[in-house]
Write a protein that holds these residues in place. Structure first.
Motif, PDB file in Angstrom:
ATOM      1  N   ARG A  81      60.418  31.565  84.829  1.00 12.08           N
ATOM      2  CA  ARG A  81      60.590  30.785  83.595  1.00 12.08           C
ATOM      3  C   ARG A  81      59.415  29.812  83.489  1.00 12.08           C
ATOM      4  O   ARG A  81      59.222  28.966  84.350  1.00 12.08           O
ATOM      5  CB  ARG A  81      61.908  30.013  83.620  1.00 12.08           C
ATOM      6  CG  ARG A  81      63.140  30.899  83.569  1.00 12.08           C
ATOM      7  CD  ARG A  81      64.397  30.072  83.749  1.00 12.08           C
ATOM      8  NE  ARG A  81      64.554  29.109  82.662  1.00 12.08           N
ATOM      9  CZ  ARG A  81      65.516  28.186  82.646  1.00 12.08           C
ATOM     10  NH1 ARG A  81      66.365  28.093  83.652  1.00 12.08           N
ATOM     11  NH2 ARG A  81      65.615  27.343  81.638  1.00 12.08           N
ATOM     12  N   LEU A  83      57.088  26.737  82.521  1.00 12.30           N
ATOM     13  CA  LEU A  83      57.321  25.320  82.273  1.00 12.30           C
ATOM     14  C   LEU A  83      56.006  24.616  81.951  1.00 12.30           C
ATOM     15  O   LEU A  83      54.947  25.011  82.438  1.00 12.30           O
ATOM     16  CB  LEU A  83      57.962  24.654  83.503  1.00 12.30           C
ATOM     17  CG  LEU A  83      59.335  25.144  83.948  1.00 12.30           C
ATOM     18  CD1 LEU A  83      59.744  24.439  85.233  1.00 12.30           C
ATOM     19  CD2 LEU A  83      60.378  24.925  82.861  1.00 12.30           C
ATOM     20  N   SER A 132      63.278  27.160  88.482  1.00 10.08           N
ATOM     21  CA  SER A 132      63.062  26.179  87.407  1.00 10.08           C
ATOM     22  C   SER A 132      64.199  25.170  87.305  1.00 10.08           C
ATOM     23  O   SER A 132      63.984  24.036  86.877  1.00 10.08           O
ATOM     24  CB  SER A 132      62.907  26.913  86.070  1.00 10.08           C
ATOM     25  OG  SER A 132      64.057  27.703  85.800  1.00 10.08           O
ATOM     26  N   LEU A 172      60.324  23.121  78.870  1.00 15.97           N
ATOM     27  CA  LEU A 172      60.113  24.530  78.563  1.00 15.97           C
ATOM     28  C   LEU A 172      59.162  24.656  77.383  1.00 15.97           C
ATOM     29  O   LEU A 172      59.132  23.793  76.500  1.00 15.97           O
ATOM     30  CB  LEU A 172      61.444  25.201  78.220  1.00 15.97           C
ATOM     31  CG  LEU A 172      62.463  25.318  79.358  1.00 15.97           C
ATOM     32  CD1 LEU A 172      63.808  25.743  78.805  1.00 15.97           C
ATOM     33  CD2 LEU A 172      61.993  26.310  80.404  1.00 15.97           C
ATOM     34  N   THR A 180      66.657  29.510  75.684  1.00 18.16           N
ATOM     35  CA  THR A 180      67.306  28.694  76.714  1.00 18.16           C
ATOM     36  C   THR A 180      68.556  28.029  76.177  1.00 18.16           C
ATOM     37  O   THR A 180      69.609  28.012  76.840  1.00 18.16           O
ATOM     38  CB  THR A 180      66.329  27.625  77.224  1.00 18.16           C
ATOM     39  OG1 THR A 180      65.170  28.277  77.745  1.00 18.16           O
ATOM     40  CG2 THR A 180      66.977  26.787  78.313  1.00 18.16           C
TER      41      THR A 180
END
Length: 294
Positions: A81, A83, A132, A172, A180
């Motif tokens: 994921r 970031l 994450s 994010l 999400t």
């Protein structure tokens, strides 16, 4: 008079040379005395210093704790994921000679650029090895400590010390926010469904327990009622038996009157009996109702 003309400029030159050989180090600074690019003296304490005029020069550096704000960078944790991360570091110069040899004439701006590259590599190394969720959680102190230790070790060759590192933002990317949020809503809905199912199961257990208790209480009450009715019937029979033993004829007369009341008050029914039936014993003449003499 002629000698005075030469003495005055000489005095001025001496004064200028004397003034140019003195320098002051502020308490917020550290200084190096260089001669043809080579370090000749290090001054880290505030006060007066001396150098050779025209031959040596003084290079000053900020001796306070400095700050470094990294540019936003995109990292990929272990669960893939992406970031966006910003970091903030505090650092200071610890070895002036090594610092000068590392950054040259560039000074603090060059050191800032090199420290930012070191910080970026440390952030990618640490955050790339965890999920994450851990990065996005509030308890990120262990991660920041790891980043600080790695950056501190790699920056020792610069003659500096990284004192602290803070992750100022861990978000994010914008394109991932909708997915999400949808996943978070789905998780919350699943948790709500689980809670509702558990609540219904608990309610069923409570209702089953209540129904069982109702049956048990009702059964016990019926059993107690049967016992009480049996005791009452026994007491009634005892009383009737005592009354019958005291006056059998009055007891028979009372029973006949009760039978008359029951039979004659019923509607829609007919009774066919002969006049000589014993049922009409007490409806005849007193002589007929009297018991026969022995």
């Amino acid at each position: 008079m002629g000698r005075a003309i030469y003495v005055l400029p000489a005095l001025i030159l001496v004064l200028v040379a004397a003034l140019s050989s003195v320098f002051i180090v502020d308490e917020r600074e550290k200084a190096l005395v260089l001669q043809f690019g080579q370090v000749k003296a290090v001054r880290e304490e505030p006060g007066l210093g001396f150098k050779l005029p025209l031959v040596q020069e003084v290079v000053r550096y900020d001796g306070r704790i400095l700050s470094l704000q990294t540019q936003p960078l995109e990292v990929t944790p272990a669960d893939d994921r992406r970031l966006i991360v910003d970091a903030f570091a505090r650092w200071r110069i610890t070895d002036l000679v090594e610092f000068r040899e590392s950054v040259g004439n560039g000074g603090i701006p060059v050191a800032q650029a090199r420290l930012e590259r070191i910080m970026t590599a440390a952030i990618r190394q640490v955050l790339g090895g965890v999920n994450s969720d851990r990065v996005l959680s509030e308890d990120r102190i262990p991660l920041m400590v790891q980043i600080r230790d790695i950056a501190r070790q790699q920056s020792q060759s610069l003659g500096v010390e990284i004192i602290d590192v803070r992750l100022t933002r861990t978000d994010l990317p914008q394109q991932n926010l909708a997915a999400t949020y949808a996943r978070m809503r789905a998780e919350r809905q699943r948790e709500a469904a689980d809670e509702i199912a558990r609540g219904n199961e608990a309610a069923q257990r409570i209702r089953a327990t209540a129904d069982r208790e109702v049956v048990e209480v009702t059964s016990k009450a019926n059993a107690d009622a049967d016992v009480i009715r049996g005791q009452a019937d026994a007491e009634r029979n005892r009383i009737l038996a005592e009354a019958y033993n005291r006056d059998a004829e009055f007891f028979a007369f009372s029973r006949s009157l009760e039978a008359y009341r029951t039979a004659l008050t019923q509607q829609g029914k007919s009774i066919v009996l002969t006049p000589e039936s014993d049922f009409f014993r007490y409806l005849g003449s007193p002589e007929a109702a009297a018991p026969a003499a022995p």
